[in-house]
Design an enzyme around this catalytic site. Structure first.
Site, PDB file in Angstrom:
ATOM      1  N   SER A  18      48.597 -25.199 -26.642  1.00 20.45           N
ATOM      2  CA  SER A  18      49.956 -25.558 -27.054  1.00 20.45           C
ATOM      3  C   SER A  18      49.947 -26.896 -27.755  1.00 20.45           C
ATOM      4  O   SER A  18      49.505 -27.902 -27.178  1.00 20.45           O
ATOM      5  CB  SER A  18      50.877 -25.649 -25.837  1.00 20.45           C
ATOM      6  OG  SER A  18      52.093 -26.282 -26.223  1.00 20.45           O
ATOM      7  N   HIS A  39      49.707 -21.888 -29.844  1.00 19.53           N
ATOM      8  CA  HIS A  39      50.989 -21.692 -29.159  1.00 19.53           C
ATOM      9  C   HIS A  39      51.941 -22.800 -29.599  1.00 19.53           C
ATOM     10  O   HIS A  39      51.623 -23.985 -29.512  1.00 19.53           O
ATOM     11  CB  HIS A  39      50.742 -21.753 -27.654  1.00 19.53           C
ATOM     12  CG  HIS A  39      51.929 -21.424 -26.807  1.00 19.53           C
ATOM     13  ND1 HIS A  39      52.348 -20.131 -26.566  1.00 19.53           N
ATOM     14  CD2 HIS A  39      52.784 -22.226 -26.124  1.00 19.53           C
ATOM     15  CE1 HIS A  39      53.403 -20.148 -25.752  1.00 19.53           C
ATOM     16  NE2 HIS A  39      53.706 -21.413 -25.487  1.00 19.53           N
ATOM     17  N   ASP A  66      55.641 -24.358 -29.042  1.00 21.45           N
ATOM     18  CA  ASP A  66      56.758 -24.420 -28.100  1.00 21.45           C
ATOM     19  C   ASP A  66      57.990 -25.009 -28.761  1.00 21.45           C
ATOM     20  O   ASP A  66      58.020 -26.191 -29.105  1.00 21.45           O
ATOM     21  CB  ASP A  66      56.370 -25.299 -26.904  1.00 21.45           C
ATOM     22  CG  ASP A  66      55.410 -24.591 -25.963  1.00 21.45           C
ATOM     23  OD1 ASP A  66      55.732 -23.472 -25.528  1.00 21.45           O
ATOM     24  OD2 ASP A  66      54.350 -25.165 -25.670  1.00 21.45           O
ATOM     25  N   MET A 125      61.877 -26.034 -28.460  1.00 27.98           N
ATOM     26  CA  MET A 125      62.848 -26.415 -27.414  1.00 27.98           C
ATOM     27  C   MET A 125      64.088 -27.009 -28.061  1.00 27.98           C
ATOM     28  O   MET A 125      63.990 -27.750 -29.033  1.00 27.98           O
ATOM     29  CB  MET A 125      62.228 -27.461 -26.492  1.00 27.98           C
ATOM     30  CG  MET A 125      60.944 -27.011 -25.862  1.00 27.98           C
ATOM     31  SD  MET A 125      60.280 -28.312 -24.803  1.00 27.98           S
ATOM     32  CE  MET A 125      58.855 -27.473 -24.133  1.00 27.98           C
ATOM     33  N   HIS A 153      56.891 -19.617 -29.024  1.00 27.00           N
ATOM     34  CA  HIS A 153      57.606 -19.490 -27.744  1.00 27.00           C
ATOM     35  C   HIS A 153      58.947 -20.197 -27.895  1.00 27.00           C
ATOM     36  O   HIS A 153      59.016 -21.425 -27.950  1.00 27.00           O
ATOM     37  CB  HIS A 153      56.737 -20.145 -26.655  1.00 27.00           C
ATOM     38  CG  HIS A 153      57.353 -20.152 -25.293  1.00 27.00           C
ATOM     39  ND1 HIS A 153      56.830 -20.908 -24.254  1.00 27.00           N
ATOM     40  CD2 HIS A 153      58.432 -19.505 -24.779  1.00 27.00           C
ATOM     41  CE1 HIS A 153      57.556 -20.716 -23.165  1.00 27.00           C
ATOM     42  NE2 HIS A 153      58.541 -19.889 -23.456  1.00 27.00           N
ATOM     43  N   MET A 170      62.239 -21.496 -26.613  1.00 22.13           N
ATOM     44  CA  MET A 170      63.022 -21.901 -25.435  1.00 22.13           C
ATOM     45  C   MET A 170      64.348 -22.425 -25.952  1.00 22.13           C
ATOM     46  O   MET A 170      64.655 -23.620 -25.876  1.00 22.13           O
ATOM     47  CB  MET A 170      62.243 -22.965 -24.648  1.00 22.13           C
ATOM     48  CG  MET A 170      61.028 -22.383 -23.930  1.00 22.13           C
ATOM     49  SD  MET A 170      59.818 -23.627 -23.447  1.00 22.13           S
ATOM     50  CE  MET A 170      58.903 -23.730 -24.979  1.00 22.13           C
ATOM     51  N   MET A 202      56.127 -17.825 -16.984  1.00 20.87           N
ATOM     52  CA  MET A 202      56.114 -19.291 -16.899  1.00 20.87           C
ATOM     53  C   MET A 202      55.564 -19.695 -15.533  1.00 20.87           C
ATOM     54  O   MET A 202      56.054 -19.226 -14.500  1.00 20.87           O
ATOM     55  CB  MET A 202      57.528 -19.871 -17.042  1.00 20.87           C
ATOM     56  CG  MET A 202      58.147 -19.811 -18.421  1.00 20.87           C
ATOM     57  SD  MET A 202      57.308 -20.678 -19.785  1.00 20.87           S
ATOM     58  CE  MET A 202      56.850 -22.253 -19.086  1.00 20.87           C
ATOM     59  N   ASP A 234      51.732 -19.588 -18.748  1.00 13.64           N
ATOM     60  CA  ASP A 234      52.079 -20.786 -19.524  1.00 13.64           C
ATOM     61  C   ASP A 234      52.625 -21.862 -18.597  1.00 13.64           C
ATOM     62  O   ASP A 234      53.694 -21.689 -17.999  1.00 13.64           O
ATOM     63  CB  ASP A 234      53.140 -20.402 -20.574  1.00 13.64           C
ATOM     64  CG  ASP A 234      53.486 -21.543 -21.514  1.00 13.64           C
ATOM     65  OD1 ASP A 234      52.895 -22.631 -21.403  1.00 13.64           O
ATOM     66  OD2 ASP A 234      54.376 -21.337 -22.365  1.00 13.64           O
TER      67      ASP A 234
HETATM   68  C1  DX5 Z   1      56.390 -25.675 -21.227  1.00  4.98           C
HETATM   69  C2  DX5 Z   1      55.720 -25.010 -22.401  1.00  4.98           C
HETATM   70  C3  DX5 Z   1      54.244 -24.944 -22.261  1.00  4.98           C
HETATM   71  C4  DX5 Z   1      53.593 -26.284 -22.132  1.00  4.98           C
HETATM   72  C5  DX5 Z   1      52.272 -26.133 -21.502  1.00  4.98           C
HETATM   73  O1  DX5 Z   1      57.751 -25.662 -21.388  1.00  4.98           O
HETATM   74  O2  DX5 Z   1      56.200 -23.701 -22.604  1.00  4.98           O
HETATM   75  O3  DX5 Z   1      53.655 -24.194 -23.308  1.00  4.98           O
HETATM   76  O4  DX5 Z   1      53.434 -26.918 -23.349  1.00  4.98           O
HETATM   77  O5  DX5 Z   1      51.753 -27.418 -21.327  1.00  4.98           O
HETATM   78  P1  DX5 Z   1      50.813 -27.761 -20.097  1.00  4.98           P
HETATM   79  O6  DX5 Z   1      49.594 -26.893 -20.266  1.00  4.98           O
HETATM   80  O7  DX5 Z   1      50.534 -29.200 -20.258  1.00  4.98           O
HETATM   81  O8  DX5 Z   1      51.563 -27.423 -18.840  1.00  4.98           O
HETATM   82 ZN    ZN Z   2      55.039 -22.280 -24.080  1.00  2.00          ZN
END
Ligand code: DX5
Ligand code: ZN
Length: 228
Positions: free
Chosen positions: A11, A36, A38, A40, A69, A71, A140, A176
């Site tokens: 990620s 990956h 992320d 947000m 991904h 969110m 998750m 994840d």
């Molecule tokens: C969390 C994300 C993950 C996160 C994982 O909200 O969806 O993808 O970046 O990071 P680590 O591996 O540091 O938990």
């Molecule tokens: Zn993620």
């Protein structure tokens, strides 16, 4: 028994945000199977990361699968922008809107593979009725919003529940959050084949990425009784 191929998906949330391009190139060279991304929104999760323009800017830098991904809520108005930006997979949260089927159908209609994600508080049964619409289920293993959190071991039971539910459908299970060499074996044994990892891959800087990726792959392979 045959298994889905092991996939390590670093990620970039854990990367140096001033050097996204170099980080993606370094992860590609280091052996990342997927990248990956992320996304947000500060609403569905208590943090803001980046949007489709960042995905678009990074797209030419790697031929690896871009595993996006989302969110965010609402999610439907943004699906097309992420698909056009170059996402290969788009994963939406089961909790992000009232019409999960519609969102997943829209992802596939845009030509992307579709994923559904489950927050730690959401049971596996929440995806029981969308299994014909997805290519991956993301479990998750932390509450989404931030990298660097501790792995929630009770989620292993949920991975096993999802694994049993998907039976012989061509769906992969992705874990994840807090994933690293210390728990990748347990995740693999429970049925996960895709390992998202931020902190555990990006720690130590670019020179360490290849070893960090290999350590996760080896731990998972060992749990499956495979040679690496
Ligand atoms: C969390 C994300 C993950 C996160 C994982 O909200 O969806 O993808 O970046 O990071 P680590 O591996 O540091 O938990
Ligand atoms: Zn993620």
């Amino acid at each position: 028994m045959s298994f889905a191929p092991l996939i390590i998906a670093p990620s970039i949330l854990a990367s140096d945000f001033a050097r996204f391009g170099e980080e993606v190139r370094a992860l590609d060279v280091a052996g990342a199977d997927w990248i990956h991304l992320d996304v947000m929104d500060g609403h569905f999760v208590p943090n803001i990361s980046f949007g489709p323009e960042v995905v678009r800017a990074l797209r030419p830098l790697s031929a690896r699968t871009f595993d996006v991904h989302l969110m965010i809520a609402p999610v439907d108005p943004y699906l097309e922008a992420f698909a056009k930006a170059g996402a290969d997979h788009i994963t939406v949260h089961a909790e992000a809107g009232p019409h999960l089927h519609r969102s997943l159908q829209a992802v596939r209609a845009l030509g992307c593979r579709a994923g559904v994600a489950l927050n730690p508080g959401t049971p596996a049964s929440a995806v029981a009725h969308v299994l014909d619409l997805v290519d991956l289920v993301l479990v998750m293993t932390v509450n989404p919003g931030f990298g660097g959190q501790a792995f929630l071991a009770p989620m292993l039971d949920k991975v096993a529940d999802v694994k049993a539910m998907i039976a012989d459908r061509p769906i992969v299970i992705e874990v994840d959050g807090g994933v690293g060499p210390d728990n990748a074996g347990a995740c693999a044994a429970a049925g996960a084949s895709v390992f998202v990892a931020g902190s555990s891959v990006l720690r130590g800087g670019p020179d360490a990425y290849a070893d960090n990726i290999a350590a996760i792959r080896e731990a998972a392979a060992l749990a499956r009784g495979e040679m690496v």
